[in-house]
Design an enzyme around this catalytic site. Structure first.
Site, short mmCIF file in Angstrom:
data_model
loop_
_atom_site.label_atom_id
_atom_site.label_comp_id
_atom_site.label_asym_id
_atom_site.label_seq_id
_atom_site.Cartn_x
_atom_site.Cartn_y
_atom_site.Cartn_z
N LYS A 196 5.92 22.85 -14.37
CA LYS A 196 5.07 21.71 -14.05
C LYS A 196 4.84 21.61 -12.54
CE LYS A 196 3.38 17.25 -14.75
NZ LYS A 196 3.32 16.00 -15.48
N GLU A 231 7.23 19.54 -25.36
CA GLU A 231 6.63 19.84 -24.06
C GLU A 231 7.24 21.12 -23.47
OE1 GLU A 231 4.09 18.05 -22.93
OE2 GLU A 231 4.28 16.12 -23.96
N ASN A 286 -2.55 20.33 -20.73
CA ASN A 286 -3.00 19.62 -21.93
C ASN A 286 -2.91 20.46 -23.19
OD1 ASN A 286 -3.60 17.13 -20.77
ND2 ASN A 286 -5.59 17.86 -20.05
N GLU A 318 -5.61 17.12 -9.76
CA GLU A 318 -6.14 17.35 -11.09
C GLU A 318 -7.61 17.74 -11.13
OE1 GLU A 318 -6.04 14.03 -13.84
OE2 GLU A 318 -4.96 15.34 -15.19
N ARG A 333 -4.51 22.25 -13.54
CA ARG A 333 -3.67 21.24 -14.18
C ARG A 333 -4.05 21.01 -15.64
NH1 ARG A 333 -1.38 16.31 -10.51
NH2 ARG A 333 -0.05 15.37 -12.06
N LYS A 384 1.57 11.40 -11.06
CA LYS A 384 0.70 10.48 -11.82
C LYS A 384 1.50 9.24 -12.17
CE LYS A 384 -2.33 13.46 -14.54
NZ LYS A 384 -2.81 13.57 -15.93
N ARG A 443 0.81 -1.23 0.00
CA ARG A 443 0.00 0.00 0.00
C ARG A 443 0.84 1.28 0.00
NH1 ARG A 443 -2.84 -2.99 3.88
NH2 ARG A 443 -4.54 -4.16 2.91
N HIS A 478 4.32 11.13 -29.70
CA HIS A 478 3.61 12.02 -28.79
C HIS A 478 4.03 13.49 -28.96
CE1 HIS A 478 1.41 13.31 -25.27
NE2 HIS A 478 2.51 13.87 -24.80
N HIS A 506 -2.46 19.03 -26.60
CA HIS A 506 -2.68 17.59 -26.46
C HIS A 506 -4.02 17.12 -26.99
CE1 HIS A 506 0.93 17.83 -24.10
NE2 HIS A 506 0.91 16.53 -23.82
N HIS A 552 -3.28 14.27 -29.35
CA HIS A 552 -3.63 12.87 -29.06
C HIS A 552 -4.38 12.24 -30.20
CE1 HIS A 552 -3.28 13.18 -24.41
NE2 HIS A 552 -2.22 12.60 -24.94
N1 LIG Z 1 3.07 10.37 -15.44
C1 LIG Z 1 2.93 11.43 -16.20
O1 LIG Z 1 2.54 12.49 -15.73
C2 LIG Z 1 3.28 11.34 -17.65
C3 LIG Z 1 3.39 12.50 -18.42
C4 LIG Z 1 3.76 12.36 -19.74
C5 LIG Z 1 4.00 11.11 -20.28
N2 LIG Z 1 3.86 10.01 -19.52
C6 LIG Z 1 4.13 8.68 -20.05
O2 LIG Z 1 5.50 8.61 -20.42
C7 LIG Z 1 5.64 7.65 -21.44
C8 LIG Z 1 6.52 8.22 -22.50
O3 LIG Z 1 7.78 8.51 -21.90
P1 LIG Z 1 9.09 8.64 -22.76
O4 LIG Z 1 8.84 9.57 -23.87
O5 LIG Z 1 10.19 8.92 -21.80
O6 LIG Z 1 9.22 7.21 -23.45
P2 LIG Z 1 10.01 5.88 -23.04
O7 LIG Z 1 10.10 5.70 -21.60
O8 LIG Z 1 9.42 4.79 -23.82
O9 LIG Z 1 11.47 6.20 -23.61
C9 LIG Z 1 11.63 6.37 -24.98
C10 LIG Z 1 12.81 5.54 -25.51
O10 LIG Z 1 14.03 6.12 -25.12
C11 LIG Z 1 14.90 5.16 -24.57
N3 LIG Z 1 15.75 5.89 -23.63
C12 LIG Z 1 15.40 6.40 -22.45
N4 LIG Z 1 16.40 7.10 -21.92
C13 LIG Z 1 17.44 7.02 -22.80
C14 LIG Z 1 18.74 7.55 -22.81
N5 LIG Z 1 19.17 8.37 -21.83
N6 LIG Z 1 19.54 7.26 -23.83
C15 LIG Z 1 19.07 6.49 -24.84
N7 LIG Z 1 17.85 5.98 -24.90
C16 LIG Z 1 17.03 6.25 -23.88
C17 LIG Z 1 13.97 4.17 -23.96
O11 LIG Z 1 14.59 2.93 -23.83
C18 LIG Z 1 12.83 4.14 -24.96
O12 LIG Z 1 13.15 3.26 -26.01
C19 LIG Z 1 4.24 7.32 -21.92
O13 LIG Z 1 3.89 6.04 -21.45
C20 LIG Z 1 3.38 8.37 -21.29
O14 LIG Z 1 2.07 7.90 -21.00
C21 LIG Z 1 3.51 10.11 -18.22
ZN LIG Z 2 2.57 15.38 -23.32
#
Ligand SMILES: NC(=O)c1ccc[n+]([C@@H]2O[C@H](COP(=O)([O-])OP(=O)(O)OC[C@H]3O[C@@H](n4cnc5c(N)ncnc54)[C@H](O)[C@@H]3O)[C@@H](O)[C@H]2O)c1
Ligand SMILES: [Zn+2]
Ligand SMILES: NC(=O)c1ccc[n+]([C@@H]2O[C@H](COP(=O)([O-])OP(=O)(O)OC[C@H]3O[C@@H](n4cnc5c(N)ncnc54)[C@H](O)[C@@H]3O)[C@@H](O)[C@H]2O)c1
Ligand SMILES: [Zn+2]
Lengths: 367, 367
Positions: free
Chosen positions: B234, B190, B252, B244, B248, B148, B126, B272, B255, B259
């Site tokens: 942020k 972003e 978006n 949210e 917040r 999140k 938990r 994205h 987005h 999206h």
């Molecule tokens: N929690 C939130 O508030 C929030 C906000 C925005 C996005 N997200 C989520 O984040 C995800 C997208 O994140 P992302 O864009 O980081 O994608 P990701 O985590 O898939 O990373 C993208 C690629 O980069 C590679 N990578 C990462 N760091 C690296 C580095 N330093 N050197 C070389 N390669 C590297 C990874 O292996 C992957 O193949 C989505 O699932 C999205 O829903 C969450």
């Molecule tokens: Zn985004």
């Protein structure tokens, strides 16, 4: 005859309502003063086949009449289904019925349904409303209150979960009429626990009852009193310690040895309430030997547990050393010291890690 | 050159540290002033094979040297693995390594690793500690901040999740050197968003940069400024609106249409960040047509997006009516009205549901 207990948590205030016949009026409870849900919003009723057959239609009728869009999700019954895979079925139903942020899940069932529904509600869209409608005595006085939700990992109970407070706990004592006797007694074990650790008057009221081993010997007034005082006790403790740091620990009275006995018998021979009963007898005697409690009070506890038809001795052939080993491996053990909750008077308990293995061994040998 | 941004949430205050080379000093960060974790406590480092190969050993060495008991859990890479089944692997590792309430999970990776690790940490026992060590620009300025966490349902992104604040976000900008160019640009989208909705100075600093389309043209000082100001933006917004409800929503920006375009191209042709870029161009133009924004600012936004090597037009053959239909089916749509975030000046945005389908259609046709 109806009680409403407020649980005034700073962020998540809610009420526990104990009202005979309320199953037929759940719609008004959700739109009334206690809780105002968005009219016409969506509700997903989660239950198991047996409970749903007995009570589902009444709940759905009342909710529909109040204007909600109601659907249901029926899960297999039993602790062995309290798993991430079953929660996935709730997610699927949530998706199929397009539950939104403003939607509500209603858990209609015992602790198993309540824990899973609460967990699904806490994680669907990062948290939607849940209303608990507990149908076992144990769920009424314990599982439905406090916001702990979760499921089991194949290798440990409740390892995966979240804190998520319900928006309302609605208790209809009349559903207990169909509850199997052994499940009733399991709930009574927790009620006795509240008497010992928190509410001497509750303890005394139960002492005064003629019989306590079956629901049909308990009159409506005493039942209402038992439910109200137990819920108050749990709500009080939870209120003061929402995220489980200190005080909440006293709720584990009887559970340290209880859990060990339960798990060593494979959760079948000895069920949870029976384990707690045995655990309370042991903890009480340990408290006496340590000079914390008087023998007379300890004997009164023993008599009450017996009157409830609960076991007061270890099952035949129980290996005491196995109990000691199990205690050591409990997830709550900190740096090798087992923590015990011990009564110091009827109505008051303390926690300690000063109980030695020799002490436990010697008390268990007498049981 | 190092920035520490406090996120003073009432219940869960934490810091975001942006410190070049900090990967080698994570052990001291976790035992230092910013965050005092129990010495000798357990840490589970969660990562993917590629990132772990590049950076895992440095993290583990530093943590081990600081006295922690460190183990790791390597998950398959890719959004398609952001599922309950993969989270189960984290639970298995947590169990195998007997993580306790006082233990910590460290998410070493992009948003995918961060979201899953955060969710596992929020639900294991938990809720245990999580430290985010984001390795993509997008995770640094967005995913790692705000609490999140979550995973995808086969039929929808991020449907299952929880709010769980990290205990620390530790950003080492140097890891961006190995990040593929397209991932870098996705993060920059972003950052431009923060410039438009919140921080005009950030926007201007990026305007002044010679090139912005690849990391190697961005000097260390500007990179530090970009990271600091984005995280501040942020954190500010999240701080004011932890769970949210209102503010917040401005995050978006870009987005809504973004999206839709992303999903209509199957998340491959347009990723994205590219979707967000296209979405910002569209939203900016809508704001102009509605008399909320001046054309000159809108053109400056367009130029900056182009300079970042991001798309500013719809991909060839995109069906505009399909975009409109997708907008309607978005989970955030309330009673049929699509909500838009629209800029009113560089550095300020509002939300509205007054954008008509005709308006969207006419702007998209020009793109
Ligand atoms: N929690 C939130 O508030 C929030 C906000 C925005 C996005 N997200 C989520 O984040 C995800 C997208 O994140 P992302 O864009 O980081 O994608 P990701 O985590 O898939 O990373 C993208 C690629 O980069 C590679 N990578 C990462 N760091 C690296 C580095 N330093 N050197 C070389 N390669 C590297 C990874 O292996 C992957 O193949 C989505 O699932 C999205 O829903 C969450
Ligand atoms: Zn985004
Ligand atoms: N969340 C908490 O704080 C908390 C506290 C205590 C226990 N629990 C959990 O609760 C669970 C145990 O709950 P339980 O004892 O209610 O078990 P349960 O939910 O399995 O119910 C016991 C049995 O009674 C049946 N039943 C339920 N209501 C009935 C009725 N009105 N008439 C006839 N039959 C009925 C059920 O179908 C089931 O077979 C465990 O999983 C435990 O971990 C949670
Ligand atoms: Zn119990």
């Amino acid at each position: 005859m109806q009680s409403v207990i407020p649980v005034p948590l700073p962020q998540n205030a809610y009420a526990i309502a104990i009202a005979p016949g309320s199953l037929d009026h759940i719609g008004s409870w959700l739109t009334g003063e206690t809780l105002t849900l968005k009219p016409q919003s969506k509700i997903l009723v989660v239950s198991n086949p047996m409970i749903f057959r007995a009570y589902g239609q009444r709940v759905i009728d009342s909710l529909t009449q109040a204007g909600f869009q109601v659907t249901s999700c029926i899960l297999p019954a039993g602790e062995c289904y309290k798993t991430p895979a079953t929660v996935q079925k709730i997610y699927d139903a949530a998706l199929e019925n397009r539950l939104e942020r403003s939607s509500t899940m209603v858990a209609l069932g015992g602790g198993v349904i309540g824990d899973m529904t609460g967990f699904a509600a806490s994680t669907w869209l990062r948290g939607i409303n849940v209303v608990q409608v507990p149908t076992t005595l144990l769920a009424m006085v314990d599982a439905a209150i406090g916001g702990k939700t979760g499921v089991n990992h194949p290798q440990g109970k409740n390892l995966i979960g979240a804190f998520h407070q319900p928006r309302l706990v609605l208790i209809d004592p009349q559903v207990l009429k169909t509850l199997p006797m052994r499940e009733f007694r399991a709930g009574i074990a927790e009620v006795i626990k509240y008497g010992i650790i928190w509410d001497a008057e509750l303890f005394e009221k139960m002492e005064q009852a003629k019989r306590l081993d079956q629901l049909r010997y308990v009159d409506d007034e005493l039942l209402q009193e038992i439910l109200t005082r137990s819920c108050q006790a749990k709500a009080h403790v939870v209120n003061k310690d929402e995220k489980e740091s200190g005080l909440r620990e006293i709720l584990n009275y009887g559970h340290t040895i209880g859990h060990a006995v339960e798990s060593l018998t494979g959760y079948r021979v000895i069920n949870h309430g029976e384990g707690v009963a045995i655990g309370m007898v042991a903890a009480g005697q340990i408290a006496v030997e340590m000079g914390l409690w008087d023998q007379e009070s300890c004997d009164r506890q023993l008599s009450l547990i017996e009157k409830a038809g609960l076991p007061t001795r270890l099952p035949d052939g129980m290996d005491i050393e196995a109990i000691l080993t199990t205690l050591q491996s409990d997830k709550k053990v900190q740096s090798g010291k087992v923590r015990f909750v011990l009564p110091t008077a009827i109505g008051t308990a303390i926690t300690t890690d000063q109980v030695t293995s020799d002490m436990i061994r010697s008390v268990l040998k007498q049981m």
